[in-house]
Motif scaffolding. Structure first.
Motif, PDB file in Angstrom:
ATOM      1  N   UNK A 112     -82.964  41.298 -11.253  1.00  0.00           N
ATOM      2  CA  UNK A 112     -82.545  41.133 -12.637  1.00  0.00           C
ATOM      3  C   UNK A 112     -81.079  40.751 -12.665  1.00  0.00           C
ATOM      4  N   UNK A 113     -80.751  39.665 -13.356  1.00  0.00           N
ATOM      5  CA  UNK A 113     -79.362  39.258 -13.506  1.00  0.00           C
ATOM      6  C   UNK A 113     -78.744  39.971 -14.704  1.00  0.00           C
ATOM      7  N   UNK A 114     -77.508  40.451 -14.541  1.00  0.00           N
ATOM      8  CA  UNK A 114     -76.834  41.182 -15.610  1.00  0.00           C
ATOM      9  C   UNK A 114     -75.400  40.684 -15.735  1.00  0.00           C
ATOM     10  N   UNK A 115     -74.818  40.940 -16.895  1.00  0.00           N
ATOM     11  CA  UNK A 115     -73.436  40.610 -17.199  1.00  0.00           C
ATOM     12  C   UNK A 115     -72.768  41.841 -17.778  1.00  0.00           C
ATOM     13  N   UNK A 116     -71.435  41.861 -17.854  1.00  0.00           N
ATOM     14  CA  UNK A 116     -70.752  43.032 -18.410  1.00  0.00           C
ATOM     15  C   UNK A 116     -71.296  43.418 -19.789  1.00  0.00           C
ATOM     16  N   UNK A 117     -71.570  44.709 -19.933  1.00  0.00           N
ATOM     17  CA  UNK A 117     -72.123  45.232 -21.181  1.00  0.00           C
ATOM     18  C   UNK A 117     -73.619  45.435 -21.158  1.00  0.00           C
ATOM     19  N   UNK A 118     -74.320  44.765 -20.231  1.00  0.00           N
ATOM     20  CA  UNK A 118     -75.771  44.936 -20.139  1.00  0.00           C
ATOM     21  C   UNK A 118     -76.107  46.319 -19.595  1.00  0.00           C
ATOM     22  N   UNK A 119     -77.201  46.887 -20.066  1.00  0.00           N
ATOM     23  CA  UNK A 119     -77.690  48.170 -19.576  1.00  0.00           C
ATOM     24  C   UNK A 119     -79.131  48.033 -19.119  1.00  0.00           C
ATOM     25  N   UNK A 120     -79.478  48.776 -18.074  1.00  0.00           N
ATOM     26  CA  UNK A 120     -80.834  48.774 -17.531  1.00  0.00           C
ATOM     27  C   UNK A 120     -81.226  50.222 -17.282  1.00  0.00           C
TER      28      UNK A 120
ATOM     29  N   UNK B 279     -70.243  46.669 -15.838  1.00  0.00           N
ATOM     30  CA  UNK B 279     -68.890  46.651 -16.406  1.00  0.00           C
ATOM     31  C   UNK B 279     -68.075  45.566 -15.707  1.00  0.00           C
ATOM     32  N   UNK B 280     -66.995  45.119 -16.331  1.00  0.00           N
ATOM     33  CA  UNK B 280     -66.210  44.032 -15.732  1.00  0.00           C
ATOM     34  C   UNK B 280     -65.490  44.469 -14.459  1.00  0.00           C
ATOM     35  N   UNK B 281     -65.177  43.480 -13.632  1.00  0.00           N
ATOM     36  CA  UNK B 281     -64.316  43.669 -12.472  1.00  0.00           C
ATOM     37  C   UNK B 281     -63.375  42.477 -12.398  1.00  0.00           C
ATOM     38  N   UNK B 282     -62.216  42.690 -11.818  1.00  0.00           N
ATOM     39  CA  UNK B 282     -61.260  41.601 -11.620  1.00  0.00           C
ATOM     40  C   UNK B 282     -61.319  41.180 -10.163  1.00  0.00           C
ATOM     41  N   UNK B 283     -62.128  40.148  -9.900  1.00  0.00           N
ATOM     42  CA  UNK B 283     -62.339  39.721  -8.515  1.00  0.00           C
ATOM     43  C   UNK B 283     -62.973  38.342  -8.531  1.00  0.00           C
ATOM     44  N   UNK B 284     -62.748  37.578  -7.468  1.00  0.00           N
ATOM     45  CA  UNK B 284     -63.310  36.245  -7.333  1.00  0.00           C
ATOM     46  C   UNK B 284     -64.834  36.319  -7.272  1.00  0.00           C
TER      47      UNK B 284
ATOM     48  N   UNK C 213     -70.291  33.530 -10.408  1.00  0.00           N
ATOM     49  CA  UNK C 213     -70.977  34.561 -11.181  1.00  0.00           C
ATOM     50  C   UNK C 213     -69.945  35.663 -11.391  1.00  0.00           C
ATOM     51  N   UNK C 214     -70.009  36.374 -12.487  1.00  0.00           N
ATOM     52  CA  UNK C 214     -68.979  37.388 -12.729  1.00  0.00           C
ATOM     53  C   UNK C 214     -69.062  38.520 -11.722  1.00  0.00           C
ATOM     54  N   UNK C 215     -67.915  38.910 -11.179  1.00  0.00           N
ATOM     55  CA  UNK C 215     -67.884  40.126 -10.370  1.00  0.00           C
ATOM     56  C   UNK C 215     -68.031  41.322 -11.297  1.00  0.00           C
ATOM     57  N   UNK C 216     -68.784  42.311 -10.849  1.00  0.00           N
ATOM     58  CA  UNK C 216     -69.129  43.454 -11.682  1.00  0.00           C
ATOM     59  C   UNK C 216     -68.795  44.772 -11.006  1.00  0.00           C
ATOM     60  N   UNK C 217     -68.626  45.794 -11.801  1.00  0.00           N
ATOM     61  CA  UNK C 217     -68.788  47.180 -11.392  1.00  0.00           C
ATOM     62  C   UNK C 217     -69.989  47.725 -12.145  1.00  0.00           C
ATOM     63  N   UNK C 218     -70.357  48.952 -11.844  1.00  0.00           N
ATOM     64  CA  UNK C 218     -71.497  49.575 -12.524  1.00  0.00           C
ATOM     65  C   UNK C 218     -71.178  51.039 -12.810  1.00  0.00           C
ATOM     66  N   UNK C 219     -71.649  51.517 -13.949  1.00  0.00           N
ATOM     67  CA  UNK C 219     -71.618  52.941 -14.262  1.00  0.00           C
ATOM     68  C   UNK C 219     -73.052  53.439 -14.297  1.00  0.00           C
ATOM     69  N   UNK C 220     -73.352  54.415 -13.448  1.00  0.00           N
ATOM     70  CA  UNK C 220     -74.684  55.013 -13.366  1.00  0.00           C
ATOM     71  C   UNK C 220     -74.634  56.318 -14.147  1.00  0.00           C
ATOM     72  N   UNK C 221     -75.374  56.384 -15.242  1.00  0.00           N
ATOM     73  CA  UNK C 221     -75.311  57.535 -16.141  1.00  0.00           C
ATOM     74  C   UNK C 221     -76.628  58.291 -16.131  1.00  0.00           C
TER      75      UNK C 221
END
Length: 257
Positions: A99-107, A117-122, A133-141
């Motif tokens: 599954x492709x995701x972008x900042x703000x998407x939840x699964x 969530x956003x990341x600052x990276x190439x 493709x956007x570099x991402x971080x993730x929050x697992x809740x």
């Protein structure tokens, strides 16, 4: 079940929360291009077991197609939006649910919700690659809010976009002494920790892979970032518990109830 974190080396961790196993940036190789695994055994077969795997960005030490191919059939894999176009080999992993995701998407996965969530990276696959493709971080809740940063530098909206969290898995090193602004070194990771409001942290992305033939060159940059992060976090984010794990070690961090 208490939240449990296992560090397998580099950026690969297992987060177990609410009976859901989350695997971050799977990398199970002894060697990757000019890099070889200098510390820690290749993770055991059990490390490949996951309900969902999170891929932070397209660089080959984070999106490693052979390691993803080793995951069990029907494993869910979250990748940055545009990854399957940029890395055609992903399309051949038909046994996985990508599954492709972008900042703000939840699964939702079981009783856990994963938020990109956003990341600052190439975000390119190669240094000169045309596809991004956007570099991402993730929050697992689940029972806890666990932040997996992937690779990132500090950015102004980090606290707003990511925090507050209970546990932060933060990269603290790289391949050499001069990490650019799109990476966290030990000092910038300690500053990130101060912004995020975490109760505990685990340093990752250091002390695993190192360029072949460079064993005797600047060994401090290979061995020291974990201890340096512990020291600087105590100064800049006092009260946060830092768990400096060895390869294959696990911890059950304290979380808010």
């Amino acid at each position: 079940m208490p939240v449990e974190i296992t560090w397998w080396g580099h950026a690969t961790c297992t987060v177990e929360d609410s009976d859901v196993r989350v695997l971050t940036d799977p990398l199970f190789a002894r060697r990757l291009a000019h890099l070889r695994r200098r510390r820690g055994a290749v993770p055991p077969d059990d490390a490949r077991r996951a309900d969902v795997a999170l891929v932070s960005h397209l660089h080959a030490d984070h999106l490693h197609v052979p390691s993803l191919a080793a995951l069990a059939p029907d494993t869910r894999v979250l990748v940055p939006r545009g990854a399957t176009r940029a890395v055609p080999a992903l399309r051949r992993l038909s046994h996985l649910r990508i599954t492709e995701v972008a900042p703000g998407d939840t699964v939702a996965v079981g009783d856990v919700v994963v938020r990109a969530v956003p990341a600052r990276h190439d975000g390119r696959r190669l240094p000169v690659g045309p596809h991004r493709a956007p570099a991402l971080g993730y929050v697992v809740a689940g029972e806890a809010r666990t932040y997996f940063a992937g690779d990132t530098g500090l950015f102004a909206a980090m606290a707003e976009e990511v925090g507050p969290v209970d546990v932060a898995l933060l990269p603290v090193g790289g391949w050499g002494p001069y990490l650019g602004e799109e990476h966290l070194d030990a000092g910038r990771a300690a500053e990130a920790l101060a912004r995020l409001g975490a109760r505990s942290a685990v340093p990752v992305h250091y002390g695993t892979y190192w360029p072949i033939g460079m064993d005797a060159v600047r060994p401090h940059e290979f061995h020291a970032p974990g201890d340096e992060f512990v020291r600087l976090a105590a100064e800049r984010a006092p009260g946060v518990v830092v768990h400096r794990l060895g390869h294959g070690e696990r911890v059950r961090p304290e979380v808010a109830r």
